[in-house]
Design a protein around this motif. Structure first.
Motif, PDB file in Angstrom:
ATOM      1  N   UNK A 121       0.839  -1.250   0.109  1.00  0.00           N
ATOM      2  CA  UNK A 121       0.034   0.156  -0.037  1.00  0.00           C
ATOM      3  C   UNK A 121       0.772   1.377  -0.178  1.00  0.00           C
ATOM      4  N   UNK A 122       1.504   1.581  -0.986  1.00  0.00           N
ATOM      5  CA  UNK A 122       2.405   2.533  -1.113  1.00  0.00           C
ATOM      6  C   UNK A 122       1.705   3.854  -1.396  1.00  0.00           C
ATOM      7  N   UNK A 123       1.733   4.574  -0.455  1.00  0.00           N
ATOM      8  CA  UNK A 123       0.997   6.272  -0.714  1.00  0.00           C
ATOM      9  C   UNK A 123       1.951   7.393   0.041  1.00  0.00           C
ATOM     10  N   UNK A 124       1.339   8.547  -0.043  1.00  0.00           N
ATOM     11  CA  UNK A 124       2.084   9.502   0.537  1.00  0.00           C
ATOM     12  C   UNK A 124       3.410   9.660   0.328  1.00  0.00           C
ATOM     13  N   UNK A 125       4.372  10.046   1.249  1.00  0.00           N
ATOM     14  CA  UNK A 125       5.904  10.373   1.075  1.00  0.00           C
ATOM     15  C   UNK A 125       6.381   9.079   0.469  1.00  0.00           C
ATOM     16  N   UNK A 126       5.865   7.891   0.766  1.00  0.00           N
ATOM     17  CA  UNK A 126       6.674   6.707   0.150  1.00  0.00           C
ATOM     18  C   UNK A 126       6.412   6.507  -1.298  1.00  0.00           C
ATOM     19  N   UNK A 127       5.916   7.281  -1.907  1.00  0.00           N
ATOM     20  CA  UNK A 127       5.747   7.062  -3.414  1.00  0.00           C
ATOM     21  C   UNK A 127       7.139   7.885  -3.790  1.00  0.00           C
ATOM     22  N   UNK A 128       7.732   8.721  -3.024  1.00  0.00           N
ATOM     23  CA  UNK A 128       9.073   9.407  -3.446  1.00  0.00           C
ATOM     24  C   UNK A 128      10.321   8.825  -2.768  1.00  0.00           C
ATOM     25  N   UNK A 129      10.191   8.328  -1.625  1.00  0.00           N
ATOM     26  CA  UNK A 129      11.274   7.799  -0.793  1.00  0.00           C
ATOM     27  C   UNK A 129      10.995   6.708  -0.119  1.00  0.00           C
ATOM     28  N   UNK A 188      11.493   3.066  -6.656  1.00  0.00           N
ATOM     29  CA  UNK A 188      11.648   4.055  -5.711  1.00  0.00           C
ATOM     30  C   UNK A 188      13.036   4.168  -4.856  1.00  0.00           C
ATOM     31  N   UNK A 189      13.645   5.282  -4.789  1.00  0.00           N
ATOM     32  CA  UNK A 189      15.088   5.242  -4.154  1.00  0.00           C
ATOM     33  C   UNK A 189      14.769   5.216  -2.724  1.00  0.00           C
ATOM     34  N   UNK A 190      15.976   4.758  -1.873  1.00  0.00           N
ATOM     35  CA  UNK A 190      15.773   4.575  -0.592  1.00  0.00           C
ATOM     36  C   UNK A 190      15.899   5.874   0.168  1.00  0.00           C
ATOM     37  N   UNK A 191      16.710   6.734  -0.272  1.00  0.00           N
ATOM     38  CA  UNK A 191      17.193   7.992   0.340  1.00  0.00           C
ATOM     39  C   UNK A 191      16.873   9.266  -0.458  1.00  0.00           C
ATOM     40  N   UNK A 192      17.302   9.294  -1.693  1.00  0.00           N
ATOM     41  CA  UNK A 192      17.223  10.421  -2.426  1.00  0.00           C
ATOM     42  C   UNK A 192      15.546  10.428  -3.174  1.00  0.00           C
ATOM     43  N   UNK A 193      14.889  11.201  -2.921  1.00  0.00           N
ATOM     44  CA  UNK A 193      13.540  11.353  -3.304  1.00  0.00           C
ATOM     45  C   UNK A 193      13.629  11.355  -5.193  1.00  0.00           C
TER      46      UNK A 193
END
Length: 197
Positions: A121-129, A188-193
């Protein structure tokens, strides 16, 4: 000077050791046997309070023994750095809100495809990092608009600890979500959005 650095490093290692033990799956299994389903509602608040209380001695020692200044960033750049820190401070609470299922003990102790593990369930900030806590922690630390010798040592050691913890957290998420998480890692990258479609 050497003694204050040694005290700081010992405080940091004590914090990291306690934090790692309490965050371990072994400790969470122990708590689940003792508390049953209540562990899901009690663990995160208790863990957060413990983390704050155990970091206070380190903060106090660092406050009393900052060491010589290496630099102080002048205005207006200092306010840009503080603005970056404030923005990063908003990310961590959002990360909890955007993925509460990642932090339930019963979910962490489950395997892929089980009802307890749930879906990614990817959503919010987890879509970017993938690890917003690592990102926000690094930004808050390294955008500090001044730097002392002791602070630099603590920041370097904390960066290593956070990075190693992030690797460990990722391995847990793979164990919890399996291929679903591996596919997410590719996008999705682990650290860099960033986000790849």
């Amino acid at each position: 000077m050497v003694s204050s650095i040694l005290i700081l490093v010992l405080c940091l290692f004590a914090f990291a050791a306690l934090h790692s033990i309490v965050a371990s799956l072994r400790f969470k299994r122990f708590l689940r046997r003792r508390l049953g389903p209540r562990v899901d509602t009690l663990y995160m608040p208790a863990f957060s309070v413990m983390a704050v209380l155990t970091i206070l001695p380190l903060a106090y020692v660092l406050y009393k023994n900052p060491g010589p200044f290496l630099y102080i960033v002048p205005s207006p750049w200092r306010w840009l750095m503080v603005g970056g820190q404030l923005a990063a401070a908003i990310v961590a609470p959002r990360a909890f809100r955007d993925a509460p299922h990642r932090f339930r003990v019963s979910s962490q102790l489950s395997g892929p495809g089980t009802a307890e593990a749930g879906h990614l369930d990817i959503r919010g900030v987890y879509r970017w990092v993938r690890d917003p806590f690592l990102l926000s922690g690094l930004v808050i630390m390294w955008l500090t608009p001044f730097m002392t010798v002791n602070l630099l040592i603590i920041y370097l050691l904390t960066t290593i600890y956070l990075y190693m913890g992030s690797l460990h957290w990722e391995s847990r998420l793979v164990a919890q979500f399996g291929d679903e998480y591996r596919e997410y890692q590719k996008r999705v990258h682990r650290i860099i959005p960033r986000h790849k479609e």
